[in-house]
Design a protein around this motif. Structure first.
Motif: not given
Length: 394
Positions: A74-75, A78, A111-112, A114-116, A118-119, A251, A255
């Motif tokens: 994800i990093p 993005l 993006a929101a 995916s990040l959620f 991902y964590f 993770s 994703s």
């Protein structure tokens, strides 16, 4: 249109296409470089902190292997997508109004989500997360798609259904997103399989959106391709003895599954002014058939034998390939190749037969392949039993 304006228009279109290829290439290379730079450092950190995926009876690997490779996904995506999009705006290419309205809403919510997720995957890789909590998180992020206007609104004649009303399409879409996400997570059981299958999917979607001139979606797809390639090197060719082997962990697989479900829903969604195109259903169906059918088959088998649906076992297609005597690499190459062949065959059949017939053919072929693997496993077990009996004199 005058004789002089025609070559000017052509040159303008050609210039935009060239800019698109440059920006998409930039997005790909930035993601590739970031992933290639960070992955070795993840291996070092995993060693120092003893963050390993230890083998057990259900898993297919030997030796303690770091499982945090997915931390880079994800990093990488993005960072490369954001920077490339900024360059795109600075170059004023192409019309910037295409990044407003629903497209911008789709990307922001993606993006929101995916990040959620991902964590959630990172926490699961580090200390574990109960499957109920993971499901709640998946349903939450899946509900973001309909908020941006994305949902499965047409089945293109599958089961005799065409237009799907929003009150049915939205909950159906949410369930499918969760199912696809978990299917990709479950297929991540041998070296290179989840990443290799995802690579084929994202290259296909990236190319299709490039041809459609929807550059931002192509950029996103090739950003994923960029971060996957360095990971696949460590995952497939890494050595346990040298400490260079790496797994993606939840993770990474969650994703990838979430991003794949986005592209599947996006490409399937019927847009009235673009006309009915059965390929919009065939392509996602073909690309995701292996993980989706395998997850569905395993669930049906567990229900039939009255086992808990979410109880982990070794009944997945990749486990069968290993039990049949194939190596990790051979199994991965076979299953990924099967996806590619299925895609082209189904596209050819789409010109000749109904979508339901294509679906039936795919299901029957998958059932046959599973049966042949079962037969091969049975023969191998019988041969092993006979050999053991001969060696012991029984």
């Amino acid at each position: 249109m005058s004789t002089y304006s025609m070559p000017i228009t052509f040159l303008s279109v050609y210039a935009e296409a060239t800019k698109a290829e440059i920006i998409i290439s930039l997005c790909f290379f930035l993601s590739f470089l970031f992933s290639a730079f960070v992955l070795p450092r993840i291996i070092i950190i995993s060693k120092r902190k003893a963050l390993y995926d230890d083998p057990d009876a259900r898993k297919s690997h030997i030796g303690a292997i770091p499982r945090l490779g997915g931390l880079v996904f994800i990093p990488s995506i993005l960072i490369s997508l954001s920077f490339s999009t900024a360059i795109r705006f600075l170059l004023d290419f192409p019309a910037n109004d295409k990044l407003t309205g629903y497209t911008l809403l789709e990307l922001l919510l993606l993006a929101a989500g995916s990040l959620f997720l991902y964590f959630v995957g990172v926490k699961d890789d580090l200390i574990g997360v109960r499957y109920r909590k993971k499901f709640i998180a998946q349903f939450l992020v899946a509900s973001l798609f309909p908020m941006s206007g994305l949902y499965i609104n047409n089945l293109y004649g599958m089961f005799g259904i065409y237009e799907v009303p929003a009150m049915i399409g939205i909950p159906f879409t949410i369930v499918m997103i969760v199912f696809i996400t978990n299917a990709v997570n479950l297929i991540d059981g041998i070296d290179g399989l989840a990443a290799g299958g995802a690579l084929v999917c994202f290259i296909t979607f990236g190319t299709l959106y490039l041809l459609r001139e929807e550059w931002i979606y192509s950029m996103l797809a090739f950003a994923v391709v960029g971060c996957l390639l360095p990971f696949m090197y460590y995952n497939i060719f890494g050595s346990v003895e040298r400490g260079t082997k790496l797994f993606m962990g939840d993770s990474g697989s969650l994703s990838l599954g979430y991003l794949l479900s986005f592209f599947a829903v996006k490409y399937t969604m019927f847009v009235p002014n673009e006309g009915m195109d059965i390929r919009c259903a065939i392509i996602p169906l073909s690309l995701l058939f292996v993980p989706v059918f395998d997850a569905l088959r395993v669930m049906v088998v567990r229900v039939y034998h009255k086992h808990p649906v979410f109880l982990a076992d070794r009944n997945h297609i990749h486990h069968k390939c290993l039990a049949a005597g194939f190596t990790h690499l051979q199994s991965t190459v076979m299953l990924v190749s099967y996806t590619v062949v299925t895609l082209f065959v189904n596209l050819g059949l789409g010109e000749l037969v109904d979508l339901n017939i294509i679906l039936i053919i795919n299901i029957l072929l998958a059932v046959l392949i599973n049966h042949l693997l079962d037969v091969r496993i049975k023969h191998k077990e019988d041969a092993k039993a006979i050999s053991f009996s001969n060696s012991t004199g029984l």
